[in-house]
Design a protein around this motif. Structure first.
Motif, PDB file in Angstrom:
ATOM      1  N   ARG A  43       2.727 -15.186  17.044  1.00 54.38           N
ATOM      2  CA  ARG A  43       3.386 -14.470  15.956  1.00 54.38           C
ATOM      3  C   ARG A  43       3.444 -12.987  16.283  1.00 54.38           C
ATOM      4  O   ARG A  43       4.419 -12.310  16.024  1.00 54.38           O
ATOM      5  N   ASP A  82       1.233  -9.094  16.346  1.00 51.83           N
ATOM      6  CA  ASP A  82       0.723  -8.198  15.304  1.00 51.83           C
ATOM      7  C   ASP A  82       1.821  -7.230  14.905  1.00 51.83           C
ATOM      8  O   ASP A  82       2.721  -6.945  15.691  1.00 51.83           O
ATOM      9  N   ALA A  92       3.584 -18.325  13.798  1.00 48.65           N
ATOM     10  CA  ALA A  92       3.818 -18.868  15.145  1.00 48.65           C
ATOM     11  C   ALA A  92       4.273 -20.324  15.092  1.00 48.65           C
ATOM     12  O   ALA A  92       5.033 -20.776  15.951  1.00 48.65           O
ATOM     13  N   HIS A  99      -9.329 -15.973  12.394  1.00 49.92           N
ATOM     14  CA  HIS A  99      -8.322 -14.904  12.389  1.00 49.92           C
ATOM     15  C   HIS A  99      -8.484 -14.107  11.097  1.00 49.92           C
ATOM     16  O   HIS A  99      -8.626 -14.694  10.024  1.00 49.92           O
ATOM     17  N   THR A 131      -6.819 -14.929   7.515  1.00 43.71           N
ATOM     18  CA  THR A 131      -7.122 -16.121   6.706  1.00 43.71           C
ATOM     19  C   THR A 131      -8.634 -16.311   6.607  1.00 43.71           C
ATOM     20  O   THR A 131      -9.231 -17.068   7.372  1.00 43.71           O
ATOM     21  N   LYS A 157       0.261 -25.893  13.411  1.00 49.01           N
ATOM     22  CA  LYS A 157       0.863 -25.196  14.567  1.00 49.01           C
ATOM     23  C   LYS A 157       0.803 -26.089  15.809  1.00 49.01           C
ATOM     24  O   LYS A 157       1.766 -26.176  16.564  1.00 49.01           O
TER      25      LYS A 157
HETATM   26  C1  LIG Z   1      -4.267 -15.248  24.049  1.00 49.05           C
HETATM   27  C2  LIG Z   1      -3.727 -14.238  23.058  1.00 49.05           C
HETATM   28  C3  LIG Z   1      -2.747 -13.336  23.475  1.00 49.05           C
HETATM   29  C4  LIG Z   1      -2.221 -12.409  22.571  1.00 49.05           C
HETATM   30  N1  LIG Z   1      -1.243 -11.552  22.989  1.00 49.05           N
HETATM   31  C5  LIG Z   1      -0.653 -10.721  22.101  1.00 49.05           C
HETATM   32  C6  LIG Z   1       0.437  -9.880  22.460  1.00 49.05           C
HETATM   33  O1  LIG Z   1       0.845  -9.860  23.626  1.00 49.05           O
HETATM   34  N2  LIG Z   1       1.005  -9.098  21.501  1.00 49.05           N
HETATM   35  C7  LIG Z   1       0.580  -9.105  20.210  1.00 49.05           C
HETATM   36  O2  LIG Z   1       1.137  -8.398  19.333  1.00 49.05           O
HETATM   37  N3  LIG Z   1      -0.458  -9.878  19.830  1.00 49.05           N
HETATM   38  C8  LIG Z   1      -1.073 -10.685  20.742  1.00 49.05           C
HETATM   39  N4  LIG Z   1      -2.113 -11.488  20.333  1.00 49.05           N
HETATM   40  C9  LIG Z   1      -2.601 -11.364  18.967  1.00 49.05           C
HETATM   41  C10 LIG Z   1      -1.848 -12.286  17.978  1.00 49.05           C
HETATM   42  O3  LIG Z   1      -0.461 -12.141  18.091  1.00 49.05           O
HETATM   43  C11 LIG Z   1      -2.303 -11.845  16.599  1.00 49.05           C
HETATM   44  O4  LIG Z   1      -3.679 -12.124  16.404  1.00 49.05           O
HETATM   45  C12 LIG Z   1      -1.499 -12.370  15.440  1.00 49.05           C
HETATM   46  O5  LIG Z   1      -1.965 -11.723  14.250  1.00 49.05           O
HETATM   47  C13 LIG Z   1      -1.662 -13.861  15.219  1.00 49.05           C
HETATM   48  O6  LIG Z   1      -0.870 -14.558  16.091  1.00 49.05           O
HETATM   49  P1  LIG Z   1      -0.773 -16.160  16.011  1.00 49.05           P
HETATM   50  O7  LIG Z   1       0.233 -16.538  17.020  1.00 49.05           O
HETATM   51  O8  LIG Z   1      -2.112 -16.784  16.042  1.00 49.05           O
HETATM   52  O9  LIG Z   1      -0.171 -16.311  14.533  1.00 49.05           O
HETATM   53  P2  LIG Z   1      -0.164 -17.508  13.500  1.00 49.05           P
HETATM   54  O10 LIG Z   1      -0.533 -18.797  14.112  1.00 49.05           O
HETATM   55  O11 LIG Z   1       1.153 -17.409  12.814  1.00 49.05           O
HETATM   56  O12 LIG Z   1      -1.337 -17.121  12.495  1.00 49.05           O
HETATM   57  C14 LIG Z   1      -1.383 -15.822  11.914  1.00 49.05           C
HETATM   58  C15 LIG Z   1      -2.159 -15.884  10.618  1.00 49.05           C
HETATM   59  O13 LIG Z   1      -1.362 -16.561   9.642  1.00 49.05           O
HETATM   60  C16 LIG Z   1      -2.086 -17.639   9.088  1.00 49.05           C
HETATM   61  N5  LIG Z   1      -1.109 -18.696   8.788  1.00 49.05           N
HETATM   62  C17 LIG Z   1      -0.528 -19.547   9.645  1.00 49.05           C
HETATM   63  N6  LIG Z   1       0.340 -20.356   9.018  1.00 49.05           N
HETATM   64  C18 LIG Z   1       0.292 -20.010   7.701  1.00 49.05           C
HETATM   65  C19 LIG Z   1       0.961 -20.472   6.528  1.00 49.05           C
HETATM   66  N7  LIG Z   1       1.843 -21.478   6.576  1.00 49.05           N
HETATM   67  N8  LIG Z   1       0.694 -19.864   5.341  1.00 49.05           N
HETATM   68  C20 LIG Z   1      -0.208 -18.832   5.278  1.00 49.05           C
HETATM   69  N9  LIG Z   1      -0.888 -18.357   6.359  1.00 49.05           N
HETATM   70  C21 LIG Z   1      -0.632 -18.941   7.556  1.00 49.05           C
HETATM   71  C22 LIG Z   1      -3.094 -18.030  10.141  1.00 49.05           C
HETATM   72  O14 LIG Z   1      -4.217 -18.698   9.559  1.00 49.05           O
HETATM   73  C23 LIG Z   1      -3.465 -16.677  10.704  1.00 49.05           C
HETATM   74  O15 LIG Z   1      -4.418 -16.031   9.905  1.00 49.05           O
HETATM   75  C24 LIG Z   1      -2.687 -12.391  21.229  1.00 49.05           C
HETATM   76  C25 LIG Z   1      -3.701 -13.286  20.836  1.00 49.05           C
HETATM   77  C26 LIG Z   1      -4.226 -14.198  21.729  1.00 49.05           C
HETATM   78  C27 LIG Z   1      -5.311 -15.127  21.287  1.00 49.05           C
END
Ligand SMILES: Cc1cc2nc3c(=O)[nH]c(=O)nc-3n(C[C@H](O)[C@H](O)[C@H](O)COP(=O)(O)OP(=O)(O)OC[C@H]3O[C@@H](n4cnc5c(N)ncnc54)[C@H](O)[C@@H]3O)c2cc1C
Length: 211
Positions: A12, A14, A32, A62, A65, A78
């Motif tokens: 997703r 930040d 995501a 995270h 949540t 996911k």
């Molecule tokens: C290996 C790795 C690499 C990364 N690289 C980057 C990068 O290059 N750039 C960057 O900006 N960030 C990066 N991040 C950080 C990541 O993008 C952030 O932590 C972001 O906030 C969450 O991404 P996610 O893909 O897990 O999101 P999601 O899976 O969408 O989750 C985000 C939050 O939303 C919540 N959520 C999910 N679905 C729902 C729903 N239906 N309703 C309500 N809440 C929900 C989840 O519980 C979680 O708290 C990286 C993280 C990791 C682990």
């Protein structure tokens, strides 16, 4: 794929820093999971082999949540949307990783989980790591060791030792892969390999992973 892409880490992301006007609601993908679905639909079009889809996992949770049961429900959605593997946020205590792995099993998540490791290199870097990995726990033992380090050279040695021991333990406990957060400093990763006595990722195969 015709483009030669074999893997996509579907995140997703930040919000941009210093962007008061940023509005997540106007994003095409709020979470995501939606990006994973979008990619999955396109992955094997035209009879192609498709590409692998990875997602982020958070052994210590995270920050968005705080309800950890709900978080696992979202996480499972996911994975079910089409993720092939999980790459975790960095962590310093392997027990958090093993517990996450077990909780995934209990939730019916069986895709490989790749452990995120980042060797501490400097005291400033340590502070930056805490910002990057919101929610990660910094064990007292590590804080004490970094606190004792006289300068950045000593801090790097502490970080290298810690990361090496984490990797050794992960390999002994059937980790399916290790992702090193290098942040453009790949030296520490090379030294972890040296400490483990291996010359390449290939040499690790068969030591930890079952495949
Ligand atoms: C290996 C790795 C690499 C990364 N690289 C980057 C990068 O290059 N750039 C960057 O900006 N960030 C990066 N991040 C950080 C990541 O993008 C952030 O932590 C972001 O906030 C969450 O991404 P996610 O893909 O897990 O999101 P999601 O899976 O969408 O989750 C985000 C939050 O939303 C919540 N959520 C999910 N679905 C729902 C729903 N239906 N309703 C309500 N809440 C929900 C989840 O519980 C979680 O708290 C990286 C993280 C990791 C682990």
């Amino acid at each position: 794929m015709a483009s030669g892409i074999e893997n996509i880490l579907a995140l997703r992301g930040d919000p941009p820093r210093d962007s008061a006007s940023y509005d997540r609601a106007s994003d095409a993908f709020q979470y995501a999971e939606q990006l994973v679905k979008f990619l999955k639909e396109r992955s094997s079009r035209n009879g192609g082999r498709g590409f692998g889809i990875g997602v982020a996992g958070f052994p210590e949770g995270h920050p968005d949540t705080p309800n950890r049961l709900k978080e696992m429900d979202y996480f499972k959605q996911k994975i079910d949307a089409g993720a092939d593997y999980i790459c975790t946020q960095l962590f310093f205590d392997n027990r958090d990783f093993y517990d996450f792995r077990e909780r995934c099993e209990l939730a019916g998540i069986h895709v490989p989980i790749i452990a995120g490791i980042m060797p501490v290199s400097t005291k400033n870097g340590f502070v930056r790591m805490a910002e990057l990995s919101l929610g990660s726990r910094f064990p007292a033992k590590l804080l004490r060791a970094v606190g004792r380090a006289a300068d950045d050279t000593a801090t790097a040695r502490v970080g290298l030792h810690w990361a090496t021991e984490q990797c050794r333990d992960l390999l002994d406990n059937q980790v399916r892969g290790i992702h090193f957060y290098t942040l453009n400093k790949s030296d520490a990763t090379r030294q972890v390999f040296e400490n483990l006595g291996v010359s390449s990722s290939r040499a690790l195969q068969g030591q930890g992973s079952k495949d």
